[in-house]
Scaffold this motif. Structure first.
Motif, short mmCIF file in Angstrom:
data_model
loop_
_atom_site.label_atom_id
_atom_site.label_comp_id
_atom_site.label_asym_id
_atom_site.label_seq_id
_atom_site.Cartn_x
_atom_site.Cartn_y
_atom_site.Cartn_z
N PHE A 107 0.85 -1.21 0.00
CA PHE A 107 0.00 0.00 0.00
C PHE A 107 0.88 1.25 0.00
CE2 PHE A 107 -2.74 3.30 1.42
CZ PHE A 107 -4.00 2.94 0.98
N ALA A 108 0.59 2.21 -0.90
CA ALA A 108 1.52 3.35 -1.04
C ALA A 108 0.82 4.69 -1.28
CB ALA A 108 2.48 3.05 -2.20
N THR A 109 -0.51 4.74 -1.09
CA THR A 109 -1.26 5.95 -1.47
C THR A 109 -1.50 6.86 -0.27
OG1 THR A 109 -2.29 4.73 -3.25
CG2 THR A 109 -3.43 6.72 -2.52
N ARG A 110 -1.44 8.16 -0.52
CA ARG A 110 -1.77 9.15 0.50
C ARG A 110 -2.82 10.10 -0.03
NH1 ARG A 110 2.55 9.73 4.48
NH2 ARG A 110 4.08 8.16 3.90
N VAL A 111 -3.55 10.71 0.91
CA VAL A 111 -4.52 11.75 0.54
C VAL A 111 -4.19 12.96 1.40
CG1 VAL A 111 -6.97 12.37 0.49
CG2 VAL A 111 -6.30 10.00 0.09
N HIS A 112 -4.08 14.13 0.79
CA HIS A 112 -3.79 15.33 1.58
C HIS A 112 -4.76 16.45 1.21
CE1 HIS A 112 -1.56 18.29 3.87
NE2 HIS A 112 -1.67 19.10 2.82
N ILE A 113 -5.25 17.15 2.20
CA ILE A 113 -6.20 18.23 1.98
C ILE A 113 -5.54 19.54 2.42
CG2 ILE A 113 -8.47 19.18 2.61
CD1 ILE A 113 -7.80 15.46 2.77
N ASP A 114 -5.33 20.44 1.46
CA ASP A 114 -4.70 21.73 1.77
C ASP A 114 -5.65 22.62 2.57
OD1 ASP A 114 -2.28 21.24 0.52
OD2 ASP A 114 -2.99 21.96 -1.42
N ARG A 115 -5.08 23.58 3.25
CA ARG A 115 -5.81 24.62 3.98
C ARG A 115 -6.68 24.09 5.11
NH1 ARG A 115 -5.84 26.11 -1.22
NH2 ARG A 115 -8.00 25.47 -1.55
N LEU A 116 -7.83 23.48 4.80
CA LEU A 116 -8.72 23.00 5.87
C LEU A 116 -8.00 22.03 6.80
CD1 LEU A 116 -12.07 22.14 4.02
CD2 LEU A 116 -11.67 24.05 5.57
N ARG A 162 -16.32 16.82 3.59
CA ARG A 162 -17.15 17.49 2.57
C ARG A 162 -16.28 17.96 1.40
NH1 ARG A 162 -22.18 18.43 4.84
NH2 ARG A 162 -22.27 19.14 6.99
N ARG A 163 -15.11 18.52 1.74
CA ARG A 163 -14.20 19.06 0.71
C ARG A 163 -13.71 17.95 -0.23
NH1 ARG A 163 -14.20 23.44 -1.34
NH2 ARG A 163 -14.09 22.19 -3.18
N PHE A 164 -13.14 16.87 0.33
CA PHE A 164 -12.54 15.87 -0.59
C PHE A 164 -13.61 15.07 -1.31
CE2 PHE A 164 -11.94 13.23 3.41
CZ PHE A 164 -12.73 12.15 3.04
N THR A 165 -14.79 14.94 -0.71
CA THR A 165 -15.87 14.24 -1.41
C THR A 165 -16.27 15.01 -2.66
OG1 THR A 165 -16.63 13.44 0.72
CG2 THR A 165 -18.15 13.20 -1.09
N ALA A 166 -16.33 16.34 -2.53
CA ALA A 166 -16.63 17.19 -3.69
C ALA A 166 -15.46 17.17 -4.66
CB ALA A 166 -16.93 18.61 -3.23
N ASP A 167 -14.25 17.35 -4.15
CA ASP A 167 -13.06 17.43 -5.02
C ASP A 167 -12.87 16.15 -5.83
OD1 ASP A 167 -12.63 19.92 -3.96
OD2 ASP A 167 -10.85 19.36 -2.77
N LEU A 168 -13.12 15.01 -5.21
CA LEU A 168 -12.87 13.71 -5.85
C LEU A 168 -14.11 13.13 -6.52
CD1 LEU A 168 -10.59 12.08 -3.10
CD2 LEU A 168 -9.87 13.29 -5.17
N ASN A 169 -15.19 13.94 -6.59
CA ASN A 169 -16.44 13.47 -7.23
C ASN A 169 -16.92 12.14 -6.66
OD1 ASN A 169 -14.63 14.71 -9.85
ND2 ASN A 169 -16.61 15.62 -9.38
#
Ligand code: AMP
Length: 283
Positions: A107-116, A162-169
């Protein structure tokens, strides 16, 4: 005896169960948790029951969202009691994977959310929200429910989701649920189990101090001055340290420095080795 929820251990089992319900024309709600279920979690379950034909609760203490030296090892794991509570609440299925199931070899994946993700708890728990987002992306895309429910207790987490759900459709409706509290005002939390009776008496001071900031800001007072006073109150009550007490915009989480703006009061403080968080809306 209430009917036991179906226990699903693998992502493939989860997908198969959801597919069967969909084939029967049923809608699905998901309530992600780390277990050690309390009435706050159960209020989310009740909400979910009213929104969909079928409800899945997930129970997973996600290693990716704990930093070094945090409480991953000692976090309460009470699967038997949790499943009994889910049965009483009429929950249809519990997704209870192992860490290996969610993070297999390679496993090698990351998720990052800027600002919030950079402020409040993000500034004090490096990597926490990346780890949280990673597992929530995996849970949402594995189950693909119609709706997923998260508590305002973790308000920053909710806004990030809410942010990443919208961003990632990700085609899932995200719903926030109000904070459940003890009669004295302490927000329910699995981490309250760590508190000694003496610490439990002190713990409510965080909630009360944030609420007083809420009252001051609502009445037109200065957010920064009120936050500084609250910090003093929390330390005086017996907390060992305060990570932050801040008034921020409920959507952008940017600092609010003047009264009369949309606002929410956020706080995190440490009592011994226990870190507690809470927040209050300024209506
Ligand atoms: P946790 O198991 O702590 O990760 O929490 C699982 C879900 O329950 C998250 O969406 C939390 O925000 C929510 N939750 C935890 N405590 C409360 C509470 N006191 N009131 C409402 N929701 C809560």
């Amino acid at each position: 005896m209430p009917e036991e929820p179906v226990i699903l251990r693998g992502v493939a089992d989860l997908r198969g169960q959801v597919a069967a319900w969909r084939k029967a024309g049923e809608t699905v709600a998901l309530v992600p948790t780390m277990g050690a279920l309390h009435d706050g979690h159960l209020s989310l379950m009740r909400l979910a029951k009213g929104l969909a034909d079928r409800v899945i609760a997930s129970i997973f203490v996600n290693p990716a969202q704990f930093g070094p030296g945090e409480d991953y090892e000692r976090y309460p794991r009470t699967e038997t009691e949790d499943v009994a509570k889910l049965a009483t609440a009429g929950i249809d299925a519990a997704f209870v994977p192992t860490a290996r199931e969610m993070y297999p070899e390679g496993f090698a994946t990351r998720v990052h959310i800027d600002r919030l993700g950079d402020v409040l708890c993000g500034a004090h728990r490096p990597g926490h929200f990346d780890g949280m987002a990673l597992i929530v992306v995996k849970l949402l895309t594995s189950a693909l429910p119609d709706v997923a429910i998260f508590g305002e207790k973790d308000y920053q987490q909710l806004q990030i989701i809410r942010r990443f759900t919208a961003d990632l459709n990700i085609p899932v409706r995200i719903l926030g649920a109000p904070i459940e509290r003890e009669p004295d005002g302490l927000a329910l939390s699995s981490r309250n189990r760590y508190l000694s009776p003496e610490q439990r008496r002190i713990a409510v001071a965080l909630s009360l101090a944030l609420k007083s900031v809420r009252d001051i800001v609502k009445a037109g007072g200065d957010p920064s001055a009120a936050s500084a006073t609250a910090r003093e109150q929390v330390l005086k009550a017996g907390f060992d340290s305060v990570d932050y007490i801040e008034v921020r915009d409920p959507a952008s989480l940017e600092l609010v420095t003047a009264p009369g703006k949309p606002a929410r009061v956020f706080g995190a403080a440490r009592l011994g080795t226990t870190r507690l968080i809470d927040n209050w809306a300024v209506e």
